[in-house]
Design an enzyme around this catalytic site. Structure first.
Site, PDB file in Angstrom:
ATOM      1  N   ARG A 110      55.136  28.798  45.473  1.00 26.94           N
ATOM      2  CA  ARG A 110      53.811  28.436  44.938  1.00 26.94           C
ATOM      3  C   ARG A 110      53.945  27.434  43.783  1.00 26.94           C
ATOM      4  O   ARG A 110      53.112  26.544  43.625  1.00 26.94           O
ATOM      5  CB  ARG A 110      53.069  29.692  44.515  1.00 26.94           C
ATOM      6  CG  ARG A 110      52.676  30.532  45.745  1.00 26.94           C
ATOM      7  CD  ARG A 110      51.905  31.769  45.393  1.00 26.94           C
ATOM      8  NE  ARG A 110      50.729  31.469  44.602  1.00 26.94           N
ATOM      9  CZ  ARG A 110      50.112  32.341  43.805  1.00 26.94           C
ATOM     10  NH1 ARG A 110      50.580  33.567  43.691  1.00 26.94           N
ATOM     11  NH2 ARG A 110      49.043  31.994  43.129  1.00 26.94           N
ATOM     12  N   HIS A 123      45.042  35.147  34.343  1.00 24.42           N
ATOM     13  CA  HIS A 123      46.083  35.705  35.222  1.00 24.42           C
ATOM     14  C   HIS A 123      47.439  35.033  35.030  1.00 24.42           C
ATOM     15  O   HIS A 123      48.325  35.171  35.873  1.00 24.42           O
ATOM     16  CB  HIS A 123      45.651  35.612  36.696  1.00 24.42           C
ATOM     17  CG  HIS A 123      44.546  36.573  37.056  1.00 24.42           C
ATOM     18  ND1 HIS A 123      43.852  36.514  38.237  1.00 24.42           N
ATOM     19  CD2 HIS A 123      44.031  37.624  36.374  1.00 24.42           C
ATOM     20  CE1 HIS A 123      42.947  37.498  38.261  1.00 24.42           C
ATOM     21  NE2 HIS A 123      43.023  38.162  37.150  1.00 24.42           N
ATOM     22  N   CYS A 154      67.900  33.623  30.396  1.00 23.02           N
ATOM     23  CA  CYS A 154      66.820  33.187  29.501  1.00 23.02           C
ATOM     24  C   CYS A 154      67.372  32.112  28.573  1.00 23.02           C
ATOM     25  O   CYS A 154      68.371  32.360  27.880  1.00 23.02           O
ATOM     26  CB  CYS A 154      66.299  34.369  28.694  1.00 23.02           C
ATOM     27  SG  CYS A 154      65.205  33.845  27.351  1.00 23.02           S
ATOM     28  N   SER A 169      35.933  35.083  45.062  1.00 17.00           N
ATOM     29  CA  SER A 169      35.304  35.982  46.038  1.00 17.00           C
ATOM     30  C   SER A 169      34.718  37.230  45.406  1.00 17.00           C
ATOM     31  O   SER A 169      33.986  37.975  46.047  1.00 17.00           O
ATOM     32  CB  SER A 169      36.334  36.395  47.094  1.00 17.00           C
ATOM     33  OG  SER A 169      37.378  37.131  46.476  1.00 17.00           O
ATOM     34  N   ASN A 201      30.005  28.320  45.258  1.00 18.41           N
ATOM     35  CA  ASN A 201      31.097  28.809  46.096  1.00 18.41           C
ATOM     36  C   ASN A 201      30.898  28.264  47.515  1.00 18.41           C
ATOM     37  O   ASN A 201      29.839  27.747  47.858  1.00 18.41           O
ATOM     38  CB  ASN A 201      31.080  30.345  46.110  1.00 18.41           C
ATOM     39  CG  ASN A 201      32.440  30.958  46.347  1.00 18.41           C
ATOM     40  OD1 ASN A 201      33.471  30.280  46.232  1.00 18.41           O
ATOM     41  ND2 ASN A 201      32.486  32.225  46.694  1.00 18.41           N
ATOM     42  N   LEU A 202      31.955  28.416  48.307  1.00 22.51           N
ATOM     43  CA  LEU A 202      31.819  28.000  49.705  1.00 22.51           C
ATOM     44  C   LEU A 202      30.913  28.991  50.445  1.00 22.51           C
ATOM     45  O   LEU A 202      30.021  28.600  51.191  1.00 22.51           O
ATOM     46  CB  LEU A 202      33.199  27.944  50.357  1.00 22.51           C
ATOM     47  CG  LEU A 202      33.321  27.237  51.691  1.00 22.51           C
ATOM     48  CD1 LEU A 202      32.832  25.788  51.589  1.00 22.51           C
ATOM     49  CD2 LEU A 202      34.764  27.269  52.180  1.00 22.51           C
ATOM     50  N   ALA A 212      33.645  23.042  46.635  1.00 22.58           N
ATOM     51  CA  ALA A 212      33.590  22.825  45.181  1.00 22.58           C
ATOM     52  C   ALA A 212      33.597  21.337  44.831  1.00 22.58           C
ATOM     53  O   ALA A 212      32.909  20.913  43.902  1.00 22.58           O
ATOM     54  CB  ALA A 212      34.773  23.534  44.518  1.00 22.58           C
TER      55      ALA A 212
END
Ligand code: OAD
Length: 238
Positions: A60, A110, A137, A179, A204-205, A222
């Protein structure tokens, strides 16, 4: 003349980044149709199989780096710039497309996929490369615990106090491309309605689960609907 709305809060979800080529979660062929949440997006999954979780976020992260902001992201940045009152974007998205489009008053509830966090020393670092369980790290050299700076299921979203304050004072609440499945974000509309008389808008869609709670609704991609709405808002027509 004072702005018609002095405190605008805009909640965004995966739908605003769909036209930038980033998959949503719950649409047909969405991310959760290909991956099981409890295998890639929980603290337990990370303890059980860190490589699998890293693979998911590495994939991602690469897609986010290739994506570009779309007309909806730019329209919200223009709103923040051109509107006389305060405009805050609270996003559930972990991509950086809002900031690349120019939004500055922005909360990533998030988390952010282009950051990693070290639970050993607390460092939060900008990160563009793939992670493995062996990546040390850079701040404290601890191996084996560096994780994506992402809120997993079962964890508390970031900056909830600041978000609640903004929701309390807002006089316009706009929900875009989400959603309405995931709390606490899905409950923001109820908080806003309980708090007072704010205008509430869904872009929204398709209608979200909370559709009935919004006064004004516009459905479409959008990239079309958000710029149109922003122009109407700036013209004092909302
Ligand atoms: P969802 O995938 O649940 O919903 C995406 C929404 O975007 C749907 O209502 C679609 O109709 C709409 N949509 C799709 N394409 C669109 C487009 N081109 N223009 C406008 N709208 C479009 O995504 P979210 O509601 O953002 O959390 O999901 C919330 C959270 O669930 C995410 O932040 C993520 C996920 O699990 C975590 O991983 C913690």
């Amino acid at each position: 003349m004072p702005a018609a709305y002095e405190h605008i809060v805009i909640l965004t979800g995966a739908g605003i980044s769909a036209e930038s080529g980033l998959d949503t979660f719950r649409d047909k062929n969405g991310i959760w149709s290909k991956y099981a949440i409890d295998e890639v997006a929980t603290p337990q999954a990370f303890r059980r199989d860190p490589q699998k979780v890293h693979d998911f976020y590495n994939m991602r992260r690469r897609r986010v780096r290739e994506a570009q902001p779309n007309a909806a992201h730019y329209a919200l940045a223009r709103l923040e710039e051109a509107h006389d009152g305060e405009v805050w974007v609270v996003t559930q998205n972990v991509d950086d497309l809002h900031e690349r489009a120019g939004s500055r008053r922005l909360i990533h509830m998030h988390g952010e996929i282009l950051k990693v966090r070290c639970p050993a020393c607390g460092a939060v670092l900008h990160w563009e490369e793939d992670l493995t369980p062996e990546t040390p790290c850079p701040a404290c050299d601890t191996v084996g615990c560096l994780r994506p700076h992402i809120v997993w299921f079962g964890e508390m979203p970031f900056e909830m106090d600041a978000i609640e304050r903004r929701l309390e004072e807002c006089d316009l609440f706009v929900s875009i491309g989400t959603s309405g499945n995931v709390y606490p974000a899905a409950g923001f509309i109820q908080s806003v309605r309980r708090n007072g008389t704010a205008q509430t808008v869904e872009l929204n869609l398709d209608p979200s689960l909370g559709e009935d709670l919004f006064t004004l609704k516009l459905y479409g991609p959008a990239g079309e609907v958000v710029p149109m709405f922003v122009e109407r808002l700036l013209a004092g027509q909302v």
